[in-house]
Write a protein that holds these residues in place. Structure first.
Motif, PDB file in Angstrom:
ATOM      1  N   THR A  90       0.684  -1.464  -0.169  1.00 55.94           N
ATOM      2  CA  THR A  90       0.168   0.036   0.024  1.00 55.94           C
ATOM      3  C   THR A  90       1.020   1.627   0.273  1.00 55.94           C
ATOM      4  N   ARG A  91       0.501   1.974  -1.002  1.00 58.35           N
ATOM      5  CA  ARG A  91       1.382   3.933  -1.459  1.00 58.35           C
ATOM      6  C   ARG A  91       0.773   4.307  -0.579  1.00 58.35           C
ATOM      7  N   TYR A  92       1.314   5.816   0.469  1.00 58.00           N
ATOM      8  CA  TYR A  92       1.198   6.718   1.258  1.00 58.00           C
ATOM      9  C   TYR A  92       1.206   7.855   0.432  1.00 58.00           C
ATOM     10  N   HIS A  93       1.898   7.970  -0.054  1.00 60.56           N
ATOM     11  CA  HIS A  93       2.447   9.124  -0.838  1.00 60.56           C
ATOM     12  C   HIS A  93       2.433   9.437  -2.645  1.00 60.56           C
ATOM     13  N   PRO A  94       2.539  10.730  -2.978  1.00 56.74           N
ATOM     14  CA  PRO A  94       2.785  10.776  -4.478  1.00 56.74           C
ATOM     15  C   PRO A  94       4.538  10.341  -4.927  1.00 56.74           C
ATOM     16  N   ASN A  95       4.545   9.890  -6.382  1.00 56.83           N
ATOM     17  CA  ASN A  95       5.701   9.181  -6.498  1.00 56.83           C
ATOM     18  C   ASN A  95       6.938  10.380  -6.983  1.00 56.83           C
ATOM     19  N   ALA A  96       7.903   9.922  -7.333  1.00 56.31           N
ATOM     20  CA  ALA A  96       9.320  11.433  -7.844  1.00 56.31           C
ATOM     21  C   ALA A  96       8.295  11.643  -8.962  1.00 56.31           C
ATOM     22  N   ASP A  97       8.341  11.091  -9.627  1.00 57.37           N
ATOM     23  CA  ASP A  97       7.487  11.764 -10.721  1.00 57.37           C
ATOM     24  C   ASP A  97       6.121  12.723 -10.978  1.00 57.37           C
ATOM     25  N   GLN A  98       5.301  12.408 -10.134  1.00 61.80           N
ATOM     26  CA  GLN A  98       4.522  13.113  -9.852  1.00 61.80           C
ATOM     27  C   GLN A  98       4.964  13.838  -9.007  1.00 61.80           C
ATOM     28  N   LEU A  99       5.598  14.678  -8.092  1.00 61.19           N
ATOM     29  CA  LEU A  99       6.062  14.830  -7.480  1.00 61.19           C
ATOM     30  C   LEU A  99       6.693  16.013  -8.127  1.00 61.19           C
ATOM     31  N   ALA A 100       7.884  15.620  -9.128  1.00 63.33           N
ATOM     32  CA  ALA A 100       7.893  16.479 -10.174  1.00 63.33           C
ATOM     33  C   ALA A 100       7.627  17.509 -11.088  1.00 63.33           C
ATOM     34  N   LEU A 101       6.201  16.855 -11.512  1.00 67.21           N
ATOM     35  CA  LEU A 101       5.568  17.652 -12.509  1.00 67.21           C
ATOM     36  C   LEU A 101       5.458  18.604 -11.549  1.00 67.21           C
ATOM     37  N   ALA A 102       4.967  18.461 -10.289  1.00 71.66           N
ATOM     38  CA  ALA A 102       3.471  19.266  -9.038  1.00 71.66           C
ATOM     39  C   ALA A 102       4.446  20.695  -9.478  1.00 71.66           C
ATOM     40  N   SER A 103       6.041  20.346  -9.416  1.00 65.90           N
ATOM     41  CA  SER A 103       6.700  21.345  -8.684  1.00 65.90           C
ATOM     42  C   SER A 103       7.296  22.481 -10.079  1.00 65.90           C
ATOM     43  N   ALA A 104       7.445  21.368 -11.096  1.00 65.07           N
ATOM     44  CA  ALA A 104       7.322  22.428 -12.248  1.00 65.07           C
ATOM     45  C   ALA A 104       6.621  23.167 -12.418  1.00 65.07           C
ATOM     46  N   MET A 105       5.176  22.522 -12.415  1.00 62.66           N
ATOM     47  CA  MET A 105       3.967  23.379 -12.064  1.00 62.66           C
ATOM     48  C   MET A 105       3.678  25.011 -11.339  1.00 62.66           C
ATOM     49  N   ASP A 106       4.648  24.634 -10.124  1.00 62.81           N
ATOM     50  CA  ASP A 106       4.677  25.279  -8.806  1.00 62.81           C
ATOM     51  C   ASP A 106       5.307  26.878  -9.528  1.00 62.81           C
ATOM     52  N   ASP A 107       6.183  26.310 -10.375  1.00 63.19           N
ATOM     53  CA  ASP A 107       7.143  27.263 -10.708  1.00 63.19           C
ATOM     54  C   ASP A 107       6.350  28.706 -11.677  1.00 63.19           C
ATOM     55  N   THR A 108       5.133  28.024 -12.740  1.00 64.75           N
ATOM     56  CA  THR A 108       4.438  28.448 -13.193  1.00 64.75           C
ATOM     57  C   THR A 108       3.263  29.506 -11.978  1.00 64.75           C
ATOM     58  N   ILE A 109       2.672  28.322 -11.973  1.00 64.74           N
ATOM     59  CA  ILE A 109       1.992  29.113 -10.942  1.00 64.74           C
ATOM     60  C   ILE A 109       2.099  30.550  -9.555  1.00 64.74           C
ATOM     61  N   ASN A 110       3.474  30.302  -9.409  1.00 66.34           N
ATOM     62  CA  ASN A 110       4.126  31.625  -8.584  1.00 66.34           C
ATOM     63  C   ASN A 110       4.322  32.827  -9.709  1.00 66.34           C
ATOM     64  N   GLU A 111       4.337  32.750 -10.619  1.00 65.76           N
ATOM     65  CA  GLU A 111       5.113  33.502 -11.264  1.00 65.76           C
ATOM     66  C   GLU A 111       3.208  34.660 -12.064  1.00 65.76           C
ATOM     67  N   LEU A 112       2.473  33.727 -12.068  1.00 64.48           N
ATOM     68  CA  LEU A 112       1.730  33.680 -12.887  1.00 64.48           C
ATOM     69  C   LEU A 112       0.034  34.709 -11.393  1.00 64.48           C
ATOM     70  N   LEU A 113       0.483  33.976  -9.897  1.00 67.50           N
ATOM     71  CA  LEU A 113      -0.872  34.640  -9.306  1.00 67.50           C
ATOM     72  C   LEU A 113       0.730  35.205  -8.006  1.00 67.50           C
ATOM     73  N   PRO A 114       1.087  36.935  -8.439  1.00 70.43           N
ATOM     74  CA  PRO A 114       1.657  37.039  -7.379  1.00 70.43           C
ATOM     75  C   PRO A 114       0.464  37.720  -6.024  1.00 70.43           C
ATOM     76  N   LEU A 115       0.606  37.393  -4.696  1.00 73.53           N
ATOM     77  CA  LEU A 115      -0.538  37.751  -3.701  1.00 73.53           C
ATOM     78  C   LEU A 115      -0.760  38.801  -3.615  1.00 73.53           C
ATOM     79  N   SER A 116      -0.031  40.009  -4.656  1.00 77.72           N
ATOM     80  CA  SER A 116       0.126  41.724  -4.564  1.00 77.72           C
ATOM     81  C   SER A 116      -1.570  41.744  -5.367  1.00 77.72           C
ATOM     82  N   ARG A 117      -1.372  41.061  -6.182  1.00 74.52           N
ATOM     83  CA  ARG A 117      -2.762  40.836  -7.223  1.00 74.52           C
ATOM     84  C   ARG A 117      -3.835  41.131  -6.472  1.00 74.52           C
ATOM     85  N   LEU A 118      -4.145  40.735  -5.587  1.00 79.89           N
ATOM     86  CA  LEU A 118      -4.891  40.631  -4.194  1.00 79.89           C
ATOM     87  C   LEU A 118      -5.394  41.620  -3.637  1.00 79.89           C
ATOM     88  N   HIS A 119      -4.766  42.810  -3.958  1.00 76.57           N
ATOM     89  CA  HIS A 119      -5.141  44.279  -3.566  1.00 76.57           C
ATOM     90  C   HIS A 119      -5.633  45.518  -4.538  1.00 76.57           C
TER      91      HIS A 119
END
Length: 317
Positions: free
Chosen positions: A5-34
């Motif tokens: 039984t597995r409880y955590h995402p695998n390395a490939d899934q984590l790598a994909l999410a990390s790459a998407m995080d870079d895009t999300i961080n650029e697109l969605l700065p918290l300052s936009r909500l002001h």
């Protein structure tokens, strides 16, 4: 349970999410909500081009056909940047079973008794309406709204009437995926509050040294770190359980909603305490986390309801 039984995402899934995080961080700065409560058309376009809304859409419809683990990890990143409720609703609409939604923005809404509250999102064509025991998609055409709030919750809240008939209703599997998305975004908020609080504790000085060296502040940061990690891990447990079709998937997901919601509210509150007086000020960021967490928890049906569902699952088992 089986030994494999597995409880955590695998390395490939984590790598994909990390790459998407870079895009999300650029697109969605918290300052936009002001400046605005909803994402700009340009941001929506970039999110769509990045494949955010097609994570779990079939390849035949132009999506990536990925699983719950990938979707949850990316949603945690969206929660960390306080993506609008409409982003959550547009992601979740893919689990309605209705085809032909590609590129169409979906607004978020929830029903309390006879009252329908809609989080306004300009350009939306559909409404994903959440209820105590279900969810359904409605066409926004013909919906009449009355403004309830334009700023207090960092969201434009409206009271809606004249929805008409539902275009599609979510089955049990689709509703479970919606609740996983709720939990993932809230886990992201818990992590954002932790990062913001720790960063400020290392920057702000009192009596000639950073406030992060004081025991009381250290304890806050440590408790926030534990809460954020528990929220993220519980979301991971739930997403993997769903992907593997395990019997505990419902229990894990309902627990994820409760754990992540509690962590989001608790960490957001402690983050304001660490910031002191500036934490309450409109020009600072800490209050944004509290308000977004409150809106998302209301949209998810509330933590009390999640707790009750957990109790019922245990009784049935």
């Amino acid at each position: 349970m089986q030994a494999d039984t597995r409880y955590h995402p695998n390395a490939d899934q984590l790598a994909l999410a990390s790459a998407m995080d870079d895009t999300i961080n650029e697109l969605l700065p918290l300052s936009r909500l002001h400046v605005a409560n909803d994402e700009s058309p340009e941001v929506w376009s970039h999110l769509e081009q990045a494949g955010v809304f097609g994570i779990c859409v079939s390849e035949a419809e132009g999506g990536s056909a990925l699983g719950a683990a990938e979707e949850a990890l990316i949603a945690i990143g969206l929660g960390r940047r306080l993506a609008s409720p409409a982003v959550l609703a547009t992601l979740g609409a893919a689990h309605s079973g209705l085809s032909g939604l590609g590129g169409k923005r979906v607004a978020a809404g929830y029903r309390r008794g006879e009252r329908v509250v809609v989080v306004d999102s300009p350009g939306a064509e559909w409404l994903l309406l959440r209820e105590a025991d279900g969810a359904a998609l409605y066409a926004l055409e013909g919906l009449q709204t009355r403004a309830l709030d334009q700023r207090l919750w960092v969201a434009n809240l409206h009271e809606g009437a004249g929805l008409g008939a539902a275009v599609a209703s979510f089955d049990a599997a689709g509703l479970l995926r919606l609740r996983l998305l709720d939990a993932a975004l809230l886990a992201g908020i818990a992590d954002a509050a932790l990062q913001m609080g720790v960063a400020y504790a290392g920057l702000r000085e009192q009596f000639g040294r950073p406030i992060g060296t004081f025991q009381a502040v250290k304890h806050h940061c440590a408790n926030m770190a534990i809460a954020a990690r528990c929220a993220r891990d519980q979301v991971s447990f739930a997403s993997v359980a769903i992907d593997e079709g395990r019997e505990d998937a419902i229990l894990q997901t309902e627990c994820a909603v409760f754990v992540a919601g509690d962590a989001a509210l608790g960490n957001a509150g402690k983050n304001i305490q660490i910031h002191g007086g500036i934490g309450f000020s409109d020009e600072a960021d800490p209050h944004l986390l509290v308000k977004r967490a409150q809106v998302l928890i209301a949209y998810a049906g509330g933590l009390e309801a999640a707790n009750a569902r957990i109790a019922n699952i245990k009784t049935e088992r």
